[in-house]
Design a protein around this motif. Structure first.
Motif, PDB file in Angstrom:
ATOM      1  N   TRP A  85       0.845  -1.188   0.000  1.00 45.07           N
ATOM      2  CA  TRP A  85       0.000   0.000   0.000  1.00 45.07           C
ATOM      3  C   TRP A  85       0.882   1.240   0.000  1.00 45.07           C
ATOM      4  O   TRP A  85       1.580   1.509   0.972  1.00 45.07           O
ATOM      5  CB  TRP A  85      -0.910   0.002   1.221  1.00 45.07           C
ATOM      6  CG  TRP A  85      -2.013   0.998   1.136  1.00 45.07           C
ATOM      7  CD1 TRP A  85      -1.969   2.300   1.536  1.00 45.07           C
ATOM      8  CD2 TRP A  85      -3.316   0.797   0.582  1.00 45.07           C
ATOM      9  NE1 TRP A  85      -3.170   2.922   1.272  1.00 45.07           N
ATOM     10  CE2 TRP A  85      -4.022   2.018   0.693  1.00 45.07           C
ATOM     11  CE3 TRP A  85      -3.956  -0.303   0.014  1.00 45.07           C
ATOM     12  CZ2 TRP A  85      -5.337   2.167   0.254  1.00 45.07           C
ATOM     13  CZ3 TRP A  85      -5.253  -0.155  -0.425  1.00 45.07           C
ATOM     14  CH2 TRP A  85      -5.932   1.071  -0.304  1.00 45.07           C
ATOM     15  N   GLY A  86       0.860   2.002  -1.125  1.00 41.95           N
ATOM     16  CA  GLY A  86       1.576   3.270  -1.202  1.00 41.95           C
ATOM     17  C   GLY A  86       0.565   4.390  -1.084  1.00 41.95           C
ATOM     18  O   GLY A  86       0.045   4.679  -0.016  1.00 41.95           O
ATOM     19  N   HIS A  87       0.270   5.073  -2.215  1.00 42.00           N
ATOM     20  CA  HIS A  87      -0.896   5.970  -2.223  1.00 42.00           C
ATOM     21  C   HIS A  87      -2.159   5.115  -2.158  1.00 42.00           C
ATOM     22  O   HIS A  87      -3.118   5.429  -1.467  1.00 42.00           O
ATOM     23  CB  HIS A  87      -0.883   6.832  -3.490  1.00 42.00           C
ATOM     24  CG  HIS A  87      -2.084   7.707  -3.618  1.00 42.00           C
ATOM     25  ND1 HIS A  87      -2.170   8.933  -3.020  1.00 42.00           N
ATOM     26  CD2 HIS A  87      -3.261   7.515  -4.260  1.00 42.00           C
ATOM     27  CE1 HIS A  87      -3.355   9.473  -3.290  1.00 42.00           C
ATOM     28  NE2 HIS A  87      -4.034   8.631  -4.044  1.00 42.00           N
ATOM     29  N   ALA A  88      -2.134   4.037  -2.927  1.00 41.86           N
ATOM     30  CA  ALA A  88      -3.121   2.955  -2.869  1.00 41.86           C
ATOM     31  C   ALA A  88      -2.298   1.692  -3.083  1.00 41.86           C
ATOM     32  O   ALA A  88      -1.102   1.694  -2.818  1.00 41.86           O
ATOM     33  CB  ALA A  88      -4.173   3.159  -3.951  1.00 41.86           C
ATOM     34  N   VAL A  89      -2.899   0.599  -3.550  1.00 41.97           N
ATOM     35  CA  VAL A  89      -2.101  -0.590  -3.841  1.00 41.97           C
ATOM     36  C   VAL A  89      -1.165  -0.256  -4.991  1.00 41.97           C
ATOM     37  O   VAL A  89      -1.611   0.195  -6.056  1.00 41.97           O
ATOM     38  CB  VAL A  89      -3.001  -1.783  -4.189  1.00 41.97           C
ATOM     39  CG1 VAL A  89      -2.157  -3.014  -4.493  1.00 41.97           C
ATOM     40  CG2 VAL A  89      -3.946  -2.078  -3.031  1.00 41.97           C
ATOM     41  N   SER A  90       0.121  -0.482  -4.794  1.00 37.73           N
ATOM     42  CA  SER A  90       1.112   0.085  -5.704  1.00 37.73           C
ATOM     43  C   SER A  90       2.317  -0.837  -5.883  1.00 37.73           C
ATOM     44  O   SER A  90       2.561  -1.740  -5.071  1.00 37.73           O
ATOM     45  CB  SER A  90       1.634   1.429  -5.154  1.00 37.73           C
ATOM     46  OG  SER A  90       0.593   2.349  -4.918  1.00 37.73           O
ATOM     47  N   TYR A  91       3.053  -0.574  -6.957  1.00 38.82           N
ATOM     48  CA  TYR A  91       4.417  -1.073  -7.085  1.00 38.82           C
ATOM     49  C   TYR A  91       5.337  -0.031  -6.462  1.00 38.82           C
ATOM     50  O   TYR A  91       5.242   1.160  -6.768  1.00 38.82           O
ATOM     51  CB  TYR A  91       4.788  -1.289  -8.552  1.00 38.82           C
ATOM     52  CG  TYR A  91       4.083  -2.459  -9.194  1.00 38.82           C
ATOM     53  CD1 TYR A  91       4.333  -3.769  -8.779  1.00 38.82           C
ATOM     54  CD2 TYR A  91       3.176  -2.260 -10.234  1.00 38.82           C
ATOM     55  CE1 TYR A  91       3.682  -4.845  -9.368  1.00 38.82           C
ATOM     56  CE2 TYR A  91       2.525  -3.333 -10.832  1.00 38.82           C
ATOM     57  CZ  TYR A  91       2.787  -4.619 -10.387  1.00 38.82           C
ATOM     58  OH  TYR A  91       2.144  -5.676 -10.973  1.00 38.82           O
ATOM     59  N   LEU A  92       6.236  -0.500  -5.597  1.00 41.74           N
ATOM     60  CA  LEU A  92       7.103   0.379  -4.827  1.00 41.74           C
ATOM     61  C   LEU A  92       8.557  -0.038  -5.009  1.00 41.74           C
ATOM     62  O   LEU A  92       8.848  -1.217  -5.249  1.00 41.74           O
ATOM     63  CB  LEU A  92       6.739   0.300  -3.347  1.00 41.74           C
ATOM     64  CG  LEU A  92       5.289   0.647  -2.999  1.00 41.74           C
ATOM     65  CD1 LEU A  92       4.892   0.044  -1.660  1.00 41.74           C
ATOM     66  CD2 LEU A  92       5.102   2.155  -2.978  1.00 41.74           C
ATOM     67  N   PRO A  93       9.504   0.896  -4.873  1.00 44.50           N
ATOM     68  CA  PRO A  93      10.918   0.520  -4.971  1.00 44.50           C
ATOM     69  C   PRO A  93      11.300  -0.414  -3.823  1.00 44.50           C
ATOM     70  O   PRO A  93      11.015  -0.129  -2.668  1.00 44.50           O
ATOM     71  CB  PRO A  93      11.654   1.863  -4.847  1.00 44.50           C
ATOM     72  CG  PRO A  93      10.622   2.919  -5.093  1.00 44.50           C
ATOM     73  CD  PRO A  93       9.321   2.343  -4.650  1.00 44.50           C
TER      74      PRO A  93
END
Length: 407
Positions: A85-93
């Motif tokens: 979960w980033g802003h929403a469900v996300s790909y993150l580094p």
């Protein structure tokens, strides 16, 4: 120190530049995709596929050579990104993993009524699901049997194990090891997370500073509210303190936009190239989940662009269309289009092409828009383009003419 004041045009240019939409020096191929995710902080994942899904589209907008397999390779093979979960469900580094550990720990003792209800109803399944993955290896929702008679549970699905899998993901006990036809395949975190990744739990101060830096790296210029809403990792009070400390340390600068009353922040070295007009030959069709416009009030504030995603609005009540893409030309949002990739016919249908009130530069935009539409069609595996409707017939005729002349 007295805040620096810049014009709204300069603020827009800064935002577009930091979002990698004004030209950039990035590697080609999947390394470029990894750099985009790192520089923007996250890429939001979405399921709607009337055109290629939002996470692919957002990367393609910035990387003309982008291919759909890049994300799968970065996630499943290279382990440079992870899902959370980033802003929403996300790909993150993947390099940011440690800063998401506080959020994972919070889910073990949930405070919200919704989270507590999930734990109460499905918590007993978490350990059996975890042990099965430990013994059998990576599994997805489809590897668990449906409830007898197909009776749906209160969460709208047929498999309570799906909720258990998601709870284990949010706790950090499982990670998404890969996707198969967009379905998550889960494995133990210890078998997915690279050994060299720092998992040290950050202090509250570290987390807040990370949050502020990540937001301004992506936004270029932002208010406190916009910074808070970027990743939603640190609390409002902690972010406010971090901003103040970073300003006092000279890392951030108070900044005002001419004609606005809100205080913004930026980094001093971001202000060096704001008077140079952006390339008028560049046009971008932004996903509704694109990082530039995902905060709708920010799009209104900087670009005077009123935008709502209407795919969940009844068709008769839609103002703009089902899955409308804002059109970015230079540093202006000049219009919007509602596309659908008719994949069997290999035809990209533009159900509605609309320009903003007051826009009249059709001769200048025609060839650029035609080239952009052809690129969008190719990215979606289409050979032909059909424009069904426009709010300006003159514009439609011009663009159809240019499309016909494109190779």
């Amino acid at each position: 120190m007295k805040p620096v004041t810049i014009t709204n045009d300069q603020a827009r240019r800064l935002a577009v530049q930091r979002q990698l939409l004004a030209g950039h020096d990035l590697p080609i191929g999947k390394d470029g995709a990894a750099q985009v995710i790192k520089k923007l902080g996250y890429i939001q994942i979405d399921t709607i596929n009337v055109i290629n899904r939002a996470h692919h589209h957002t990367l393609w907008t910035r990387l003309p050579d982008y291919r759909l397999e890049f994300l799968d390779q970065l996630l499943a093979t290279d382990r440079q990104i992870f899902e959370y979960w980033g802003h929403a469900v996300s790909y993150l580094p993947m390099s940011d993993y440690r800063f998401y550990r506080p959020a994972m720990l919070k889910t073990t003792d949930p405070h919200s009524k919704w989270e507590q209800e999930r734990l109460r109803n499905f918590g007993h399944l978490m350990q059996p699901v975890l042990e099965r993955i430990r013994a059998e290896g990576p599994l997805g929702v489809r590897d668990f049997k449906a409830l007898e008679n197909g009776v749906k549970n209160q969460w709208g699905g047929r498999k309570p194990e799906k909720v258990a899998l998601e709870m284990l993901l949010w706790r950090g006990e499982l990670m998404v090891t890969r996707r198969e036809k967009f379905h998550r395949i889960y494995d133990l975190t210890e078998r997915v997370l690279p050994a060299e990744i720092d998992t040290t739990l950050p202090t509250g101060e570290e987390l807040a500073r990370f949050h502020v830096r990540r937001a301004l790296q992506a936004f270029g210029i932002a208010t406190e509210k916009e910074i808070c809403n970027h990743l939603q990792l640190a609390g409002k009070d902690e972010i406010k303190t971090a901003i103040s400390e970073l300003v006092n340390a000279g890392e951030l600068l108070d900044i005002m936009i001419d004609g606005q009353s809100q205080v913004n922040w930026t980094k001093p070295d971001y202000l060096g190239n704001l008077d140079k007009p952006l390339d008028s030959l560049k046009i971008h069709f932004l996903s509704p989940f694109d990082n530039l416009i995902i905060q709708r009030s920010r799009a209104k504030r900087l670009f005077d662009f009123d935008y709502t995603l209407e795919c969940y609005v009844p068709a008769a009540k839609r103002k703009w269309g089902y899955f409308v893409l804002p059109i970015l030309w230079g540093d202006r949002l000049i219009g919007r289009l509602d596309p659908k990739a008719e994949r069997k016919k290999k035809e990209l249908t533009i159900r509605f092409l609309q320009f903003e009130p007051g826009f009249e530069e059709y001769d200048d935009i025609g060839p650029v828009l035609a080239e952009g539409l052809n690129g969008l069609a190719r990215f979606n595996g289409c050979d032909n383009i059909k424009i069904e409707k426009s709010n300006t017939n003159h514009a439609t005729n011009k663009i159809i003419t240019y499309l016909a002349s494109e190779p």
